[in-house]
Write a protein that holds these residues in place. Sequence first.
Motif, PDB file in Angstrom:
ATOM      1  N   PHE A 160      54.066 -49.603  50.320  1.00 48.88           N
ATOM      2  CA  PHE A 160      53.176 -48.490  50.640  1.00 48.88           C
ATOM      3  C   PHE A 160      53.124 -47.440  49.530  1.00 48.88           C
ATOM      4  N   PRO A 161      54.257 -46.976  48.977  1.00 53.03           N
ATOM      5  CA  PRO A 161      54.171 -45.956  47.913  1.00 53.03           C
ATOM      6  C   PRO A 161      53.391 -46.441  46.704  1.00 53.03           C
ATOM      7  N   GLY A 162      53.613 -47.685  46.287  1.00 48.95           N
ATOM      8  CA  GLY A 162      52.888 -48.215  45.137  1.00 48.95           C
ATOM      9  C   GLY A 162      51.396 -48.308  45.392  1.00 48.95           C
ATOM     10  N   ILE A 163      51.020 -48.753  46.595  1.00 46.91           N
ATOM     11  CA  ILE A 163      49.605 -48.822  46.951  1.00 46.91           C
ATOM     12  C   ILE A 163      48.997 -47.425  46.966  1.00 46.91           C
ATOM     13  N   ALA A 164      49.722 -46.474  47.557  1.00 42.31           N
ATOM     14  CA  ALA A 164      49.203 -45.103  47.660  1.00 42.31           C
ATOM     15  C   ALA A 164      48.940 -44.503  46.283  1.00 42.31           C
ATOM     16  N   ALA A 181      46.685 -60.102  49.539  1.00 46.72           N
ATOM     17  CA  ALA A 181      46.276 -61.436  49.953  1.00 46.72           C
ATOM     18  C   ALA A 181      47.463 -62.201  50.514  1.00 46.72           C
ATOM     19  N   SER A 182      47.165 -63.133  51.414  1.00 46.52           N
ATOM     20  CA  SER A 182      48.185 -64.010  51.975  1.00 46.52           C
ATOM     21  C   SER A 182      47.584 -65.393  52.172  1.00 46.52           C
ATOM     22  N   PRO A 183      48.378 -66.456  52.039  1.00 48.29           N
ATOM     23  CA  PRO A 183      47.845 -67.794  52.284  1.00 48.29           C
ATOM     24  C   PRO A 183      47.401 -68.023  53.718  1.00 48.29           C
ATOM     25  N   ARG A 184      47.915 -67.223  54.654  1.00 48.30           N
ATOM     26  CA  ARG A 184      47.698 -67.512  56.064  1.00 48.30           C
ATOM     27  C   ARG A 184      46.855 -66.450  56.750  1.00 48.30           C
ATOM     28  N   VAL A 185      45.892 -66.900  57.552  1.00 49.48           N
ATOM     29  CA  VAL A 185      45.023 -65.984  58.274  1.00 49.48           C
ATOM     30  C   VAL A 185      45.828 -65.098  59.218  1.00 49.48           C
ATOM     31  N   PHE A 211      36.119 -63.640  43.752  1.00 46.76           N
ATOM     32  CA  PHE A 211      36.230 -62.449  42.911  1.00 46.76           C
ATOM     33  C   PHE A 211      36.449 -62.834  41.448  1.00 46.76           C
ATOM     34  N   TYR A 212      36.035 -61.929  40.561  1.00 43.31           N
ATOM     35  CA  TYR A 212      36.187 -62.164  39.126  1.00 43.31           C
ATOM     36  C   TYR A 212      36.516 -60.828  38.456  1.00 43.31           C
ATOM     37  N   HIS A 213      37.771 -60.703  37.993  1.00 43.14           N
ATOM     38  CA  HIS A 213      38.240 -59.489  37.310  1.00 43.14           C
ATOM     39  C   HIS A 213      37.934 -58.233  38.138  1.00 43.14           C
ATOM     40  N   ALA A 214      38.260 -58.304  39.432  1.00 43.15           N
ATOM     41  CA  ALA A 214      37.911 -57.220  40.352  1.00 43.15           C
ATOM     42  C   ALA A 214      39.022 -56.199  40.539  1.00 43.15           C
ATOM     43  N   PHE A 215      40.286 -56.652  40.569  1.00 39.31           N
ATOM     44  CA  PHE A 215      41.360 -55.813  41.067  1.00 39.31           C
ATOM     45  C   PHE A 215      42.269 -55.309  39.955  1.00 39.31           C
ATOM     46  N   ASP A 216      42.605 -54.017  40.060  1.00 44.02           N
ATOM     47  CA  ASP A 216      43.571 -53.421  39.123  1.00 44.02           C
ATOM     48  C   ASP A 216      44.985 -53.865  39.461  1.00 44.02           C
ATOM     49  N   ASN A 217      45.249 -54.080  40.732  1.00 49.11           N
ATOM     50  CA  ASN A 217      46.532 -54.623  41.196  1.00 49.11           C
ATOM     51  C   ASN A 217      46.268 -55.570  42.355  1.00 49.11           C
ATOM     52  N   LEU A 218      46.866 -56.741  42.278  1.00 47.46           N
ATOM     53  CA  LEU A 218      46.750 -57.751  43.333  1.00 47.46           C
ATOM     54  C   LEU A 218      48.135 -58.033  43.888  1.00 47.46           C
ATOM     55  N   ILE A 219      48.263 -57.927  45.206  1.00 49.48           N
ATOM     56  CA  ILE A 219      49.528 -58.184  45.896  1.00 49.48           C
ATOM     57  C   ILE A 219      49.367 -59.459  46.713  1.00 49.48           C
ATOM     58  N   SER A 227      44.037 -66.485  41.945  1.00 51.50           N
ATOM     59  CA  SER A 227      44.792 -65.234  41.878  1.00 51.50           C
ATOM     60  C   SER A 227      44.819 -64.665  40.466  1.00 51.50           C
ATOM     61  N   GLN A 228      44.754 -65.539  39.452  1.00 50.86           N
ATOM     62  CA  GLN A 228      44.711 -65.049  38.077  1.00 50.86           C
ATOM     63  C   GLN A 228      43.326 -64.498  37.733  1.00 50.86           C
ATOM     64  N   GLN A 229      42.286 -65.179  38.183  1.00 49.82           N
ATOM     65  CA  GLN A 229      40.929 -64.779  37.833  1.00 49.82           C
ATOM     66  C   GLN A 229      40.473 -63.544  38.599  1.00 49.82           C
ATOM     67  N   ALA A 230      41.023 -63.309  39.782  1.00 52.84           N
ATOM     68  CA  ALA A 230      40.589 -62.169  40.595  1.00 52.84           C
ATOM     69  C   ALA A 230      41.064 -60.832  40.034  1.00 52.84           C
ATOM     70  N   VAL A 231      42.090 -60.865  39.194  1.00 50.90           N
ATOM     71  CA  VAL A 231      42.665 -59.635  38.628  1.00 50.90           C
ATOM     72  C   VAL A 231      41.981 -59.302  37.311  1.00 50.90           C
ATOM     73  N   LYS A 232      41.809 -58.024  37.045  1.00 52.72           N
ATOM     74  CA  LYS A 232      41.301 -57.605  35.745  1.00 52.72           C
ATOM     75  C   LYS A 232      42.242 -58.097  34.641  1.00 52.72           C
ATOM     76  N   GLU A 233      41.708 -58.229  33.443  1.00 43.28           N
ATOM     77  CA  GLU A 233      42.525 -58.702  32.328  1.00 43.28           C
ATOM     78  C   GLU A 233      43.696 -57.773  32.067  1.00 43.28           C
ATOM     79  N   SER A 234      43.546 -56.493  32.404  1.00 47.07           N
ATOM     80  CA  SER A 234      44.624 -55.518  32.238  1.00 47.07           C
ATOM     81  C   SER A 234      45.342 -55.241  33.558  1.00 47.07           C
ATOM     82  N   GLY A 235      45.069 -56.065  34.596  1.00 47.53           N
ATOM     83  CA  GLY A 235      45.596 -55.789  35.926  1.00 47.53           C
ATOM     84  C   GLY A 235      47.011 -56.278  36.146  1.00 47.53           C
ATOM     85  N   GLY A 236      47.617 -55.807  37.227  1.00 43.90           N
ATOM     86  CA  GLY A 236      48.975 -56.186  37.596  1.00 43.90           C
ATOM     87  C   GLY A 236      48.988 -57.067  38.826  1.00 43.90           C
TER      88      GLY A 236
END
Length: 443
Positions: free
Chosen positions: A132-136, A148-152, A198-206, A225-234
Amino acid sequence: MAIVDYYGRLVLVNRHQPRPAGVTVLPTIDVGVKNIQCYRCGQVTPKTVAALPNGEFYCPHCINLGRVSTLCKFYHVPEANQFTVTEPVLTWHGKLSPLQSQAAVTVASRMTAHRKQLLWAVTGAGKTEMIFPGIAQALARGERLAVASPRVDVCLELYPRLRAAFANTEMALLHGRAERPYHYAQLTVCTTHQLLRFYHAFDNLIIDEVDAFPYAANPLLFFASQQAVKESGGQLFLTATPGAHLLKAVRRHQLAVAYLPLRYHGHLLPSIHCHLVPRWRQQLLHHQLPSGLIRTMQVALRSGHRFLLFVPHVRDLAGIAQACCSYFPAHLFTTVHASDPQRLVKVQGMRDHQYQFLITTSILERGVTFPEIDVLVLGADDQVFSTAALVQIAGRAGRSASRPEGHVDFWISSYCRRVNQAVHQIAYMNTKGRRCQGAVPAV
Protein backbone atom coordinates in the motif's frame (compact mmCIF):
# COMPACT_ATOMS: atom_id res chain seq x y z
CA MET A 1 -13.54 5.18 -28.55
CA ALA A 2 -12.14 8.24 -26.79
CA ILE A 3 -8.46 8.97 -27.33
CA VAL A 4 -7.69 8.06 -23.69
CA ASP A 5 -8.92 4.52 -24.34
CA TYR A 6 -5.92 3.98 -26.64
CA TYR A 7 -3.34 5.16 -24.07
CA GLY A 8 -0.79 2.38 -23.47
CA ARG A 9 -2.98 -0.14 -25.29
CA LEU A 10 -2.95 -2.45 -28.28
CA VAL A 11 -6.47 -2.10 -29.68
CA LEU A 12 -7.15 -4.71 -32.36
CA VAL A 13 -9.05 -3.38 -35.41
CA ASN A 14 -9.68 -4.35 -39.04
CA ARG A 15 -6.83 -3.21 -41.27
CA HIS A 16 -9.25 -1.21 -43.47
CA GLN A 17 -10.70 0.77 -40.54
CA PRO A 18 -9.90 4.51 -40.78
CA ARG A 19 -7.30 5.75 -38.30
CA PRO A 20 -8.51 8.36 -35.78
CA ALA A 21 -6.46 11.53 -35.40
CA GLY A 22 -3.58 11.17 -32.97
CA VAL A 23 -3.59 7.36 -33.06
CA THR A 24 -0.52 5.35 -34.11
CA VAL A 25 -0.89 2.22 -36.24
CA LEU A 26 1.26 -0.77 -35.19
CA PRO A 27 1.67 -4.08 -37.06
CA THR A 28 0.16 -7.27 -35.70
CA ILE A 29 2.36 -10.05 -37.07
CA ASP A 30 5.89 -10.36 -38.39
CA VAL A 31 5.91 -12.79 -41.32
CA GLY A 32 9.21 -14.62 -41.79
CA VAL A 33 10.40 -17.27 -44.22
CA LYS A 34 9.18 -20.27 -42.19
CA ASN A 35 7.50 -18.76 -39.12
CA ILE A 36 5.33 -15.87 -38.03
CA GLN A 37 5.68 -13.96 -34.74
CA CYS A 38 2.78 -12.25 -32.99
CA TYR A 39 3.50 -8.73 -31.78
CA ARG A 40 0.87 -9.04 -29.04
CA CYS A 41 2.06 -12.21 -27.31
CA GLY A 42 5.51 -12.66 -28.81
CA GLN A 43 4.94 -16.31 -29.71
CA VAL A 44 6.47 -17.86 -32.82
CA THR A 45 4.34 -20.21 -34.95
CA PRO A 46 5.21 -22.22 -38.09
CA LYS A 47 3.56 -20.72 -41.15
CA THR A 48 1.98 -24.10 -41.92
CA VAL A 49 0.10 -23.92 -38.60
CA ALA A 50 -0.74 -20.20 -38.77
CA ALA A 51 -1.91 -20.09 -42.39
CA LEU A 52 -5.22 -18.53 -43.46
CA PRO A 53 -6.55 -18.38 -47.04
CA ASN A 54 -5.06 -15.94 -49.56
CA GLY A 55 -1.62 -15.78 -48.00
CA GLU A 56 -2.84 -14.40 -44.65
CA PHE A 57 -1.74 -15.62 -41.20
CA TYR A 58 -3.02 -15.58 -37.61
CA CYS A 59 -1.66 -16.25 -34.11
CA PRO A 60 -3.21 -19.31 -32.39
CA HIS A 61 -1.63 -18.59 -28.99
CA CYS A 62 -3.60 -15.54 -27.82
CA ILE A 63 -6.77 -16.13 -29.83
CA ASN A 64 -8.94 -16.08 -26.68
CA LEU A 65 -8.42 -12.30 -26.55
CA GLY A 66 -9.49 -11.83 -30.16
CA ARG A 67 -7.78 -13.21 -33.26
CA VAL A 68 -4.58 -11.38 -34.18
CA SER A 69 -3.98 -11.77 -37.91
CA THR A 70 -2.44 -10.05 -40.90
CA LEU A 71 -6.01 -8.92 -41.68
CA CYS A 72 -5.84 -6.63 -38.65
CA LYS A 73 -3.78 -3.82 -37.16
CA PHE A 74 -3.23 -2.33 -33.72
CA TYR A 75 -4.22 1.19 -32.71
CA HIS A 76 -1.99 2.68 -30.03
CA VAL A 77 -1.33 5.97 -28.28
CA PRO A 78 1.71 6.31 -25.97
CA GLU A 79 0.76 6.49 -22.29
CA ALA A 80 0.24 10.15 -21.34
CA ASN A 81 -0.48 9.78 -17.59
CA GLN A 82 -3.43 12.15 -17.72
CA PHE A 83 -4.57 11.71 -14.14
CA THR A 84 -5.89 14.05 -11.49
CA VAL A 85 -4.54 13.08 -8.08
CA THR A 86 -7.01 13.56 -5.24
CA GLU A 87 -5.78 13.65 -1.64
CA PRO A 88 -5.65 11.65 0.49
CA VAL A 89 -4.35 8.99 -1.89
CA LEU A 90 -4.18 6.27 0.77
CA THR A 91 -7.50 5.87 2.60
CA TRP A 92 -6.48 2.69 4.46
CA HIS A 93 -6.21 3.22 8.22
CA GLY A 94 -4.65 -0.08 9.25
CA LYS A 95 -1.26 -0.45 10.90
CA LEU A 96 1.70 -2.50 9.77
CA SER A 97 3.89 -4.49 12.13
CA PRO A 98 7.54 -3.41 12.49
CA LEU A 99 8.73 -6.09 10.07
CA GLN A 100 5.94 -5.30 7.61
CA SER A 101 6.84 -1.61 7.81
CA GLN A 102 10.49 -2.36 7.14
CA ALA A 103 9.62 -4.41 4.06
CA ALA A 104 7.09 -1.80 2.90
CA VAL A 105 9.70 0.97 3.03
CA THR A 106 12.13 -1.13 0.98
CA VAL A 107 9.47 -1.98 -1.60
CA ALA A 108 8.31 1.65 -1.89
CA SER A 109 11.88 2.89 -2.34
CA ARG A 110 12.51 0.43 -5.17
CA MET A 111 9.18 1.32 -6.81
CA THR A 112 10.27 4.96 -6.78
CA ALA A 113 13.48 3.94 -8.56
CA HIS A 114 11.45 1.73 -10.96
CA ARG A 115 13.50 -1.34 -10.16
CA LYS A 116 12.64 -4.98 -10.72
CA GLN A 117 12.10 -6.60 -7.35
CA LEU A 118 10.71 -9.61 -5.50
CA LEU A 119 8.82 -9.52 -2.21
CA TRP A 120 9.24 -13.01 -0.76
CA ALA A 121 6.73 -13.10 2.07
CA VAL A 122 5.49 -16.24 3.78
CA THR A 123 1.85 -17.21 3.39
CA GLY A 124 -0.29 -15.14 5.76
CA ALA A 125 2.32 -12.36 6.10
CA GLY A 126 -0.05 -9.63 4.89
CA LYS A 127 1.84 -8.83 1.70
CA THR A 128 -1.09 -6.95 0.14
CA GLU A 129 -1.04 -4.36 2.92
CA MET A 130 2.73 -4.07 2.62
CA ILE A 131 2.48 -2.74 -0.92
CA PHE A 132 0.00 0.00 0.00
CA PRO A 133 2.67 2.65 0.83
CA GLY A 134 4.52 2.03 -2.43
CA ILE A 135 1.31 2.22 -4.45
CA ALA A 136 0.25 5.39 -2.65
CA GLN A 137 3.54 7.14 -3.36
CA ALA A 138 3.45 6.10 -7.03
CA LEU A 139 -0.14 7.30 -7.45
CA ALA A 140 0.76 10.61 -5.80
CA ARG A 141 3.53 11.01 -8.39
CA GLY A 142 0.91 10.62 -11.13
CA GLU A 143 2.11 7.21 -12.25
CA ARG A 144 -0.06 4.57 -13.86
CA LEU A 145 -0.04 1.20 -12.06
CA ALA A 146 -1.41 -2.29 -12.48
CA VAL A 147 -1.83 -5.11 -9.98
CA ALA A 148 -2.12 -8.39 -11.86
CA SER A 149 -2.68 -11.99 -10.80
CA PRO A 150 -2.86 -15.24 -12.78
CA ARG A 151 -6.18 -16.09 -11.14
CA VAL A 152 -9.55 -14.40 -11.49
CA ASP A 153 -10.57 -15.22 -7.92
CA VAL A 154 -7.47 -13.43 -6.58
CA CYS A 155 -8.34 -10.36 -8.67
CA LEU A 156 -11.89 -10.43 -7.33
CA GLU A 157 -10.53 -10.60 -3.79
CA LEU A 158 -7.93 -7.84 -4.35
CA TYR A 159 -10.16 -5.34 -6.13
CA PRO A 160 -12.48 -4.38 -3.21
CA ARG A 161 -9.51 -4.20 -0.84
CA LEU A 162 -7.68 -1.83 -3.17
CA ARG A 163 -10.87 0.16 -3.78
CA ALA A 164 -11.16 0.70 -0.04
CA ALA A 165 -7.45 1.49 0.38
CA PHE A 166 -7.39 4.01 -2.51
CA ALA A 167 -10.94 5.30 -2.54
CA ASN A 168 -10.05 8.56 -4.34
CA THR A 169 -8.29 6.87 -7.27
CA GLU A 170 -9.95 5.85 -10.54
CA MET A 171 -9.66 2.07 -10.78
CA ALA A 172 -10.47 -0.64 -13.34
CA LEU A 173 -11.05 -4.39 -12.96
CA LEU A 174 -10.26 -6.47 -16.04
CA HIS A 175 -10.72 -10.21 -16.54
CA GLY A 176 -12.32 -12.54 -19.06
CA ARG A 177 -15.72 -12.51 -17.36
CA ALA A 178 -15.81 -8.81 -16.44
CA GLU A 179 -19.16 -7.16 -17.16
CA ARG A 180 -17.91 -3.56 -17.30
CA PRO A 181 -16.02 -2.64 -20.49
CA TYR A 182 -12.48 -1.25 -20.41
CA HIS A 183 -12.04 2.31 -19.22
CA TYR A 184 -8.93 4.41 -18.64
CA ALA A 185 -7.84 4.33 -15.01
CA GLN A 186 -4.77 5.17 -12.98
CA LEU A 187 -4.85 1.83 -11.12
CA THR A 188 -5.81 -1.36 -12.93
CA VAL A 189 -6.48 -4.75 -11.32
CA CYS A 190 -6.40 -7.52 -13.89
CA THR A 191 -5.53 -11.10 -14.74
CA THR A 192 -2.10 -11.60 -16.28
CA HIS A 193 -3.78 -12.55 -19.58
CA GLN A 194 -5.25 -9.03 -19.79
CA LEU A 195 -1.71 -7.60 -19.80
CA LEU A 196 -1.50 -8.76 -23.43
CA ARG A 197 -3.76 -5.83 -24.33
CA PHE A 198 -1.27 -3.24 -23.01
CA TYR A 199 1.92 -1.83 -24.52
CA HIS A 200 4.35 0.26 -22.42
CA ALA A 201 1.43 1.44 -20.27
CA PHE A 202 2.52 1.11 -16.65
CA ASP A 203 5.16 2.93 -14.63
CA ASN A 204 5.01 0.11 -12.07
CA LEU A 205 3.52 -3.35 -12.52
CA ILE A 206 2.80 -5.58 -9.53
CA ILE A 207 2.20 -9.29 -10.12
CA ASP A 208 0.68 -11.18 -7.20
CA GLU A 209 0.85 -14.98 -6.85
CA VAL A 210 3.58 -14.99 -9.50
CA ASP A 211 4.21 -18.70 -8.86
CA ALA A 212 0.61 -19.68 -9.64
CA PHE A 213 -0.80 -21.34 -12.75
CA PRO A 214 -1.05 -20.20 -15.51
CA TYR A 215 1.63 -17.48 -15.12
CA ALA A 216 4.39 -19.73 -13.79
CA ALA A 217 6.64 -21.02 -16.58
CA ASN A 218 4.35 -19.51 -19.26
CA PRO A 219 6.45 -17.62 -21.83
CA LEU A 220 3.37 -15.92 -23.31
CA LEU A 221 2.37 -14.34 -20.00
CA PHE A 222 5.96 -13.50 -19.13
CA PHE A 223 6.21 -11.65 -22.45
CA ALA A 224 2.96 -9.85 -21.67
CA SER A 225 4.25 -8.66 -18.28
CA GLN A 226 7.43 -7.31 -19.87
CA GLN A 227 5.66 -5.54 -22.73
CA ALA A 228 2.95 -3.98 -20.54
CA VAL A 229 5.53 -1.98 -18.56
CA LYS A 230 7.14 1.19 -19.84
CA GLU A 231 10.77 0.81 -20.89
CA SER A 232 11.72 2.79 -17.78
CA GLY A 233 9.10 1.06 -15.60
CA GLY A 234 9.45 -1.10 -12.51
CA GLN A 235 8.13 -4.53 -11.66
CA LEU A 236 7.27 -6.05 -8.29
CA PHE A 237 6.68 -9.79 -7.97
CA LEU A 238 4.82 -11.06 -4.90
CA THR A 239 4.98 -14.67 -3.77
CA ALA A 240 5.46 -17.03 -0.88
CA THR A 241 6.99 -19.64 -3.16
CA PRO A 242 9.39 -18.22 -5.75
CA GLY A 243 10.27 -20.58 -8.57
CA ALA A 244 13.68 -21.41 -9.98
CA HIS A 245 13.52 -18.57 -12.55
CA LEU A 246 13.03 -15.87 -9.91
CA LEU A 247 15.61 -17.35 -7.55
CA LYS A 248 18.13 -17.48 -10.40
CA ALA A 249 17.48 -13.81 -11.16
CA VAL A 250 18.03 -12.95 -7.47
CA ARG A 251 21.34 -14.86 -7.40
CA ARG A 252 22.48 -13.02 -10.52
CA HIS A 253 21.51 -9.65 -8.96
CA GLN A 254 19.02 -9.06 -11.77
CA LEU A 255 16.20 -8.87 -9.23
CA ALA A 256 16.27 -7.15 -5.86
CA VAL A 257 14.62 -9.10 -3.05
CA ALA A 258 12.93 -8.23 0.23
CA TYR A 259 12.03 -10.97 2.71
CA LEU A 260 9.25 -11.22 5.24
CA PRO A 261 9.78 -14.56 6.98
CA LEU A 262 7.17 -14.09 9.73
CA ARG A 263 3.41 -13.82 9.62
CA TYR A 264 1.61 -10.80 11.03
CA HIS A 265 1.26 -12.52 14.42
CA GLY A 266 5.03 -13.03 14.69
CA HIS A 267 5.06 -16.85 14.75
CA LEU A 268 6.97 -19.24 12.52
CA LEU A 269 5.35 -21.31 9.79
CA PRO A 270 4.14 -24.75 10.88
CA SER A 271 6.69 -27.36 9.83
CA ILE A 272 5.74 -30.24 7.54
CA HIS A 273 5.74 -33.74 9.06
CA CYS A 274 5.99 -36.59 6.53
CA HIS A 275 4.70 -40.14 7.02
CA LEU A 276 5.42 -43.07 4.69
CA VAL A 277 2.35 -45.05 3.57
CA PRO A 278 3.42 -47.02 0.46
CA ARG A 279 0.13 -48.91 0.02
CA TRP A 280 -2.52 -46.28 0.74
CA ARG A 281 -4.17 -46.65 -2.67
CA GLN A 282 -4.51 -50.42 -2.21
CA GLN A 283 -6.07 -49.73 1.20
CA LEU A 284 -8.49 -47.28 -0.41
CA LEU A 285 -9.74 -50.05 -2.73
CA HIS A 286 -11.00 -51.76 0.43
CA HIS A 287 -12.50 -48.48 1.76
CA GLN A 288 -9.70 -48.11 4.30
CA LEU A 289 -7.33 -45.27 5.14
CA PRO A 290 -3.81 -45.39 6.63
CA SER A 291 -3.98 -45.92 10.39
CA GLY A 292 -1.74 -42.90 11.05
CA LEU A 293 -4.05 -40.65 9.10
CA ILE A 294 -7.07 -41.97 11.00
CA ARG A 295 -5.37 -41.32 14.36
CA THR A 296 -4.40 -37.78 13.33
CA MET A 297 -7.96 -37.05 12.25
CA GLN A 298 -9.32 -38.50 15.50
CA VAL A 299 -6.99 -36.35 17.61
CA ALA A 300 -7.95 -33.23 15.68
CA LEU A 301 -11.68 -33.91 16.01
CA ARG A 302 -11.41 -34.69 19.74
CA SER A 303 -9.47 -31.44 20.22
CA GLY A 304 -12.08 -29.46 18.31
CA HIS A 305 -9.61 -28.56 15.58
CA ARG A 306 -11.09 -28.40 12.12
CA PHE A 307 -8.92 -29.40 9.15
CA LEU A 308 -8.54 -29.69 5.40
CA LEU A 309 -7.69 -33.08 3.93
CA PHE A 310 -6.05 -32.61 0.51
CA VAL A 311 -6.00 -35.45 -2.03
CA PRO A 312 -4.36 -35.59 -5.46
CA HIS A 313 -7.28 -36.17 -7.83
CA VAL A 314 -11.03 -35.68 -8.13
CA ARG A 315 -11.37 -39.44 -8.62
CA ASP A 316 -9.93 -39.97 -5.11
CA LEU A 317 -12.65 -37.96 -3.39
CA ALA A 318 -15.51 -40.47 -3.46
CA GLY A 319 -13.50 -43.38 -2.05
CA ILE A 320 -11.94 -41.32 0.71
CA ALA A 321 -15.30 -39.79 1.60
CA GLN A 322 -16.84 -43.27 1.79
CA ALA A 323 -14.06 -44.41 4.11
CA CYS A 324 -14.51 -41.32 6.28
CA CYS A 325 -18.23 -42.04 6.58
CA SER A 326 -17.42 -45.36 8.26
CA TYR A 327 -14.59 -44.01 10.42
CA PHE A 328 -16.29 -40.75 11.45
CA PRO A 329 -20.06 -41.26 11.10
CA ALA A 330 -20.94 -38.59 13.66
CA HIS A 331 -18.92 -35.79 12.07
CA LEU A 332 -19.91 -33.29 9.42
CA PHE A 333 -17.73 -33.09 6.33
CA THR A 334 -17.98 -32.86 2.55
CA THR A 335 -15.85 -32.99 -0.58
CA VAL A 336 -15.05 -30.11 -2.93
CA HIS A 337 -13.19 -29.67 -6.21
CA ALA A 338 -12.80 -27.12 -9.03
CA SER A 339 -15.77 -28.28 -11.11
CA ASP A 340 -18.09 -28.78 -8.13
CA PRO A 341 -21.21 -26.64 -8.78
CA GLN A 342 -21.56 -26.20 -5.00
CA ARG A 343 -17.91 -25.20 -4.56
CA LEU A 344 -18.53 -21.65 -3.31
CA VAL A 345 -21.37 -22.77 -1.04
CA LYS A 346 -19.25 -25.51 0.53
CA VAL A 347 -16.27 -23.22 1.08
CA GLN A 348 -18.54 -20.67 2.72
CA GLY A 349 -20.01 -23.48 4.81
CA MET A 350 -16.53 -24.29 6.08
CA ARG A 351 -16.03 -20.63 6.95
CA ASP A 352 -19.36 -20.68 8.80
CA HIS A 353 -18.31 -23.78 10.82
CA GLN A 354 -20.95 -25.99 9.18
CA TYR A 355 -18.27 -28.63 8.54
CA GLN A 356 -15.58 -30.09 10.78
CA PHE A 357 -13.40 -30.87 7.78
CA LEU A 358 -13.30 -30.66 4.01
CA ILE A 359 -11.83 -33.28 1.67
CA THR A 360 -10.46 -31.26 -1.23
CA THR A 361 -8.23 -31.23 -4.27
CA SER A 362 -5.56 -28.55 -4.68
CA ILE A 363 -8.27 -26.01 -5.57
CA LEU A 364 -8.01 -24.72 -1.98
CA GLU A 365 -4.20 -24.48 -2.00
CA ARG A 366 -4.32 -20.66 -1.92
CA GLY A 367 -6.70 -17.74 -1.67
CA VAL A 368 -8.72 -19.10 1.26
CA THR A 369 -8.27 -18.65 5.00
CA PHE A 370 -9.97 -20.73 7.69
CA PRO A 371 -8.91 -19.79 11.22
CA GLU A 372 -7.33 -22.36 13.54
CA ILE A 373 -7.26 -25.28 11.08
CA ASP A 374 -4.84 -28.16 10.55
CA VAL A 375 -3.72 -29.38 7.13
CA LEU A 376 -3.46 -33.03 6.08
CA VAL A 377 -2.32 -34.21 2.64
CA LEU A 378 -2.78 -37.79 1.48
CA GLY A 379 -0.55 -38.62 -1.50
CA ALA A 380 1.55 -35.46 -1.23
CA ASP A 381 4.19 -37.06 -3.46
CA ASP A 382 1.78 -37.29 -6.40
CA GLN A 383 3.02 -35.39 -9.45
CA VAL A 384 -0.04 -33.14 -9.40
CA PHE A 385 1.45 -31.33 -6.38
CA SER A 386 4.31 -28.97 -7.27
CA THR A 387 6.69 -27.66 -4.62
CA ALA A 388 4.91 -24.30 -4.71
CA ALA A 389 1.52 -25.99 -4.31
CA LEU A 390 2.74 -27.99 -1.29
CA VAL A 391 4.12 -24.86 0.40
CA GLN A 392 0.87 -23.02 -0.27
CA ILE A 393 -1.16 -25.95 1.06
CA ALA A 394 0.95 -26.07 4.21
CA GLY A 395 0.41 -22.33 4.51
CA ARG A 396 -3.31 -22.79 5.15
CA ALA A 397 -2.40 -23.81 8.73
CA GLY A 398 -1.32 -21.47 11.50
CA ARG A 399 -2.70 -18.28 9.95
CA SER A 400 -4.69 -17.25 13.02
CA ALA A 401 -3.17 -15.43 15.99
CA SER A 402 -5.50 -17.45 18.25
CA ARG A 403 -3.82 -20.70 17.11
CA PRO A 404 -0.65 -19.85 15.19
CA GLU A 405 1.03 -23.23 15.54
CA GLY A 406 -1.34 -25.47 13.53
CA HIS A 407 -0.34 -28.94 12.32
CA VAL A 408 0.77 -29.95 8.83
CA ASP A 409 1.08 -33.67 7.99
CA PHE A 410 1.90 -35.25 4.64
CA TRP A 411 1.28 -38.94 3.90
CA ILE A 412 3.47 -40.11 1.02
CA SER A 413 4.16 -43.33 -0.87
CA SER A 414 7.84 -42.38 -1.15
CA TYR A 415 10.07 -39.38 -0.65
CA CYS A 416 10.49 -37.19 -3.72
CA ARG A 417 12.19 -33.97 -4.69
CA ARG A 418 9.06 -31.82 -4.63
CA VAL A 419 8.18 -32.84 -1.07
CA ASN A 420 11.77 -32.39 0.11
CA GLN A 421 11.95 -28.94 -1.48
CA ALA A 422 8.72 -27.88 0.22
CA VAL A 423 10.04 -29.04 3.61
CA HIS A 424 13.34 -27.23 3.05
CA GLN A 425 11.70 -24.03 1.78
CA ILE A 426 9.60 -23.70 4.92
CA ALA A 427 12.64 -24.53 7.08
CA TYR A 428 14.65 -21.85 5.23
CA MET A 429 12.05 -19.15 5.90
CA ASN A 430 11.72 -20.25 9.53
CA THR A 431 15.50 -19.88 9.94
CA LYS A 432 15.17 -16.29 8.74
CA GLY A 433 12.10 -15.87 10.93
CA ARG A 434 13.93 -16.89 14.10
CA ARG A 435 16.46 -14.12 13.49
CA CYS A 436 13.62 -11.62 13.29
CA GLN A 437 11.44 -12.80 16.17
CA GLY A 438 13.18 -10.59 18.68
CA ALA A 439 12.13 -7.57 16.67
CA VAL A 440 8.46 -8.49 16.39
CA PRO A 441 6.44 -9.27 19.51
CA ALA A 442 3.99 -12.14 19.07
CA VAL A 443 0.34 -11.15 19.13
